[in-house]
Design a protein around this motif. Structure first.
Motif, PDB file in Angstrom:
ATOM      1  N   GLN A  81       2.830 -12.791 -11.413  1.00  0.00           N
ATOM      2  CA  GLN A  81       4.290 -12.771 -11.512  1.00  0.00           C
ATOM      3  C   GLN A  81       4.801 -11.441 -12.078  1.00  0.00           C
ATOM      4  O   GLN A  81       5.786 -10.887 -11.594  1.00  0.00           O
ATOM      5  N   ALA A  82       4.123 -10.905 -13.087  1.00  0.00           N
ATOM      6  CA  ALA A  82       4.567  -9.654 -13.709  1.00  0.00           C
ATOM      7  C   ALA A  82       4.523  -8.491 -12.717  1.00  0.00           C
ATOM      8  O   ALA A  82       5.421  -7.641 -12.699  1.00  0.00           O
ATOM      9  N   VAL A  83       3.491  -8.445 -11.879  1.00  0.00           N
ATOM     10  CA  VAL A  83       3.384  -7.381 -10.879  1.00  0.00           C
ATOM     11  C   VAL A  83       4.498  -7.541  -9.846  1.00  0.00           C
ATOM     12  O   VAL A  83       5.158  -6.565  -9.467  1.00  0.00           O
ATOM     13  N   PHE A  84       4.727  -8.751  -9.410  1.00  0.00           N
ATOM     14  CA  PHE A  84       5.782  -9.017  -8.436  1.00  0.00           C
ATOM     15  C   PHE A  84       7.150  -8.602  -8.975  1.00  0.00           C
ATOM     16  O   PHE A  84       7.933  -7.952  -8.280  1.00  0.00           O
ATOM     17  N   GLU A  85       7.431  -8.936 -10.222  1.00  0.00           N
ATOM     18  CA  GLU A  85       8.716  -8.575 -10.828  1.00  0.00           C
ATOM     19  C   GLU A  85       8.846  -7.056 -10.947  1.00  0.00           C
ATOM     20  O   GLU A  85       9.929  -6.497 -10.726  1.00  0.00           O
ATOM     21  N   ALA A  86       7.748  -6.375 -11.291  1.00  0.00           N
ATOM     22  CA  ALA A  86       7.781  -4.913 -11.399  1.00  0.00           C
ATOM     23  C   ALA A  86       8.055  -4.279 -10.036  1.00  0.00           C
ATOM     24  O   ALA A  86       8.825  -3.314  -9.932  1.00  0.00           O
ATOM     25  N   VAL A  87       7.442  -4.810  -8.988  1.00  0.00           N
ATOM     26  CA  VAL A  87       7.669  -4.308  -7.626  1.00  0.00           C
ATOM     27  C   VAL A  87       9.134  -4.495  -7.244  1.00  0.00           C
ATOM     28  O   VAL A  87       9.775  -3.577  -6.721  1.00  0.00           O
ATOM     29  N   LYS A  88       9.673  -5.666  -7.506  1.00  0.00           N
ATOM     30  CA  LYS A  88      11.075  -5.934  -7.177  1.00  0.00           C
ATOM     31  C   LYS A  88      12.011  -5.004  -7.941  1.00  0.00           C
ATOM     32  O   LYS A  88      12.989  -4.496  -7.385  1.00  0.00           O
ATOM     33  N   ARG A 124      11.328  -1.937  -9.142  1.00  0.00           N
ATOM     34  CA  ARG A 124      11.219  -0.565  -8.598  1.00  0.00           C
ATOM     35  C   ARG A 124      11.941  -0.459  -7.259  1.00  0.00           C
ATOM     36  O   ARG A 124      12.598   0.542  -6.972  1.00  0.00           O
ATOM     37  N   ALA A 125      11.782  -1.474  -6.421  1.00  0.00           N
ATOM     38  CA  ALA A 125      12.447  -1.459  -5.112  1.00  0.00           C
ATOM     39  C   ALA A 125      13.961  -1.460  -5.286  1.00  0.00           C
ATOM     40  O   ALA A 125      14.673  -0.703  -4.615  1.00  0.00           O
ATOM     41  N   GLN A 126      14.447  -2.277  -6.192  1.00  0.00           N
ATOM     42  CA  GLN A 126      15.886  -2.354  -6.446  1.00  0.00           C
ATOM     43  C   GLN A 126      16.414  -1.012  -6.955  1.00  0.00           C
ATOM     44  O   GLN A 126      17.495  -0.578  -6.564  1.00  0.00           O
ATOM     45  N   ILE A 134      16.174  -0.501  -1.956  1.00  0.00           N
ATOM     46  CA  ILE A 134      15.530  -0.999  -0.737  1.00  0.00           C
ATOM     47  C   ILE A 134      14.939  -2.381  -1.008  1.00  0.00           C
ATOM     48  O   ILE A 134      14.657  -2.721  -2.157  1.00  0.00           O
ATOM     49  N   PRO A 135      14.712  -3.174   0.030  1.00  0.00           N
ATOM     50  CA  PRO A 135      14.060  -4.470  -0.152  1.00  0.00           C
ATOM     51  C   PRO A 135      12.627  -4.295  -0.661  1.00  0.00           C
ATOM     52  O   PRO A 135      11.964  -3.300  -0.332  1.00  0.00           O
ATOM     53  N   TYR A 136      12.155  -5.258  -1.452  1.00  0.00           N
ATOM     54  CA  TYR A 136      10.817  -5.108  -2.035  1.00  0.00           C
ATOM     55  C   TYR A 136       9.719  -5.090  -0.972  1.00  0.00           C
ATOM     56  O   TYR A 136       8.697  -4.429  -1.146  1.00  0.00           O
ATOM     57  N   ARG A 142       9.890  -3.655   1.968  1.00  0.00           N
ATOM     58  CA  ARG A 142       9.844  -2.284   2.470  1.00  0.00           C
ATOM     59  C   ARG A 142       9.187  -1.371   1.437  1.00  0.00           C
ATOM     60  O   ARG A 142       8.434  -0.465   1.784  1.00  0.00           O
ATOM     61  N   TYR A 143       9.473  -1.596   0.164  1.00  0.00           N
ATOM     62  CA  TYR A 143       8.855  -0.798  -0.900  1.00  0.00           C
ATOM     63  C   TYR A 143       7.329  -0.944  -0.880  1.00  0.00           C
ATOM     64  O   TYR A 143       6.610   0.044  -0.947  1.00  0.00           O
ATOM     65  N   VAL A 144       6.836  -2.168  -0.750  1.00  0.00           N
ATOM     66  CA  VAL A 144       5.385  -2.392  -0.695  1.00  0.00           C
ATOM     67  C   VAL A 144       4.800  -1.703   0.532  1.00  0.00           C
ATOM     68  O   VAL A 144       3.750  -1.054   0.451  1.00  0.00           O
ATOM     69  N   ARG A 145       5.472  -1.803   1.678  1.00  0.00           N
ATOM     70  CA  ARG A 145       4.985  -1.142   2.893  1.00  0.00           C
ATOM     71  C   ARG A 145       4.941   0.370   2.698  1.00  0.00           C
ATOM     72  O   ARG A 145       3.986   1.038   3.102  1.00  0.00           O
ATOM     73  N   MET A 146       5.953   0.942   2.036  1.00  0.00           N
ATOM     74  CA  MET A 146       5.963   2.376   1.774  1.00  0.00           C
ATOM     75  C   MET A 146       4.802   2.778   0.873  1.00  0.00           C
ATOM     76  O   MET A 146       4.175   3.816   1.092  1.00  0.00           O
ATOM     77  N   LEU A 147       4.499   1.963  -0.140  1.00  0.00           N
ATOM     78  CA  LEU A 147       3.362   2.258  -1.010  1.00  0.00           C
ATOM     79  C   LEU A 147       2.062   2.296  -0.212  1.00  0.00           C
ATOM     80  O   LEU A 147       1.245   3.205  -0.380  1.00  0.00           O
ATOM     81  N   LEU A 148       1.881   1.308   0.649  1.00  0.00           N
ATOM     82  CA  LEU A 148       0.678   1.258   1.479  1.00  0.00           C
ATOM     83  C   LEU A 148       0.608   2.460   2.427  1.00  0.00           C
ATOM     84  O   LEU A 148      -0.431   3.109   2.552  1.00  0.00           O
ATOM     85  N   GLU A 149       1.717   2.760   3.092  1.00  0.00           N
ATOM     86  CA  GLU A 149       1.740   3.884   4.026  1.00  0.00           C
ATOM     87  C   GLU A 149       1.461   5.201   3.305  1.00  0.00           C
ATOM     88  O   GLU A 149       0.692   6.030   3.796  1.00  0.00           O
ATOM     89  N   ASN A 150       2.074   5.410   2.149  1.00  0.00           N
ATOM     90  CA  ASN A 150       1.858   6.647   1.391  1.00  0.00           C
ATOM     91  C   ASN A 150       0.407   6.786   0.961  1.00  0.00           C
ATOM     92  O   ASN A 150      -0.162   7.881   1.009  1.00  0.00           O
ATOM     93  N   ASP A 151      -0.208   5.700   0.547  1.00  0.00           N
ATOM     94  CA  ASP A 151      -1.620   5.746   0.143  1.00  0.00           C
ATOM     95  C   ASP A 151      -2.506   6.096   1.323  1.00  0.00           C
ATOM     96  O   ASP A 151      -3.453   6.877   1.196  1.00  0.00           O
ATOM     97  N   LEU A 152      -2.213   5.527   2.475  1.00  0.00           N
ATOM     98  CA  LEU A 152      -3.008   5.812   3.667  1.00  0.00           C
ATOM     99  C   LEU A 152      -2.859   7.259   4.112  1.00  0.00           C
ATOM    100  O   LEU A 152      -3.829   7.885   4.535  1.00  0.00           O
ATOM    101  N   VAL A 153      -1.677   7.801   4.008  1.00  0.00           N
ATOM    102  CA  VAL A 153      -1.448   9.202   4.373  1.00  0.00           C
ATOM    103  C   VAL A 153      -2.208  10.117   3.429  1.00  0.00           C
ATOM    104  O   VAL A 153      -2.823  11.093   3.857  1.00  0.00           O
TER     105      VAL A 153
END
Length: 66
Positions: free
Chosen positions: A33-40, A42-44, A48-50, A52-63
């Motif tokens: 729950q704490a990680v989920f709340e932190a993600v929300k 940061r996204a806010q 942006i929606p959370y 999309r934020y998670v997808r951006m984190l994944l995409e940036n790591d892959l790049v």
């Protein structure tokens, strides 16, 4: 005003990424729950929606790892 010079205040400008590619795959992810709340939070902060934020984190790591 016509004939005069227009001035715009762009100090609040945020760059934007356009989501063009179709999203055909889905990922279900269980988080503490704490990680989920932190993600929300940061996204806010980025306005942006959370998901999309998670997808951006994944995409940036892959790049970075290429």
């Amino acid at each position: 005003m016509f004939g005069g010079q227009l001035k715009f205040d762009l100090s609040g400008f945020k760059s934007m990424r356009f989501e063009i590619e179709a999203k055909l795959a889905a990922l279900h992810l269980r988080l503490p729950q704490a990680v989920f709340e932190a993600v929300k939070t940061r996204a806010q902060a980025q306005g942006i929606p959370y998901t999309r934020y998670v997808r951006m984190l994944l995409e940036n790591d892959l790049v970075k790892s290429r």
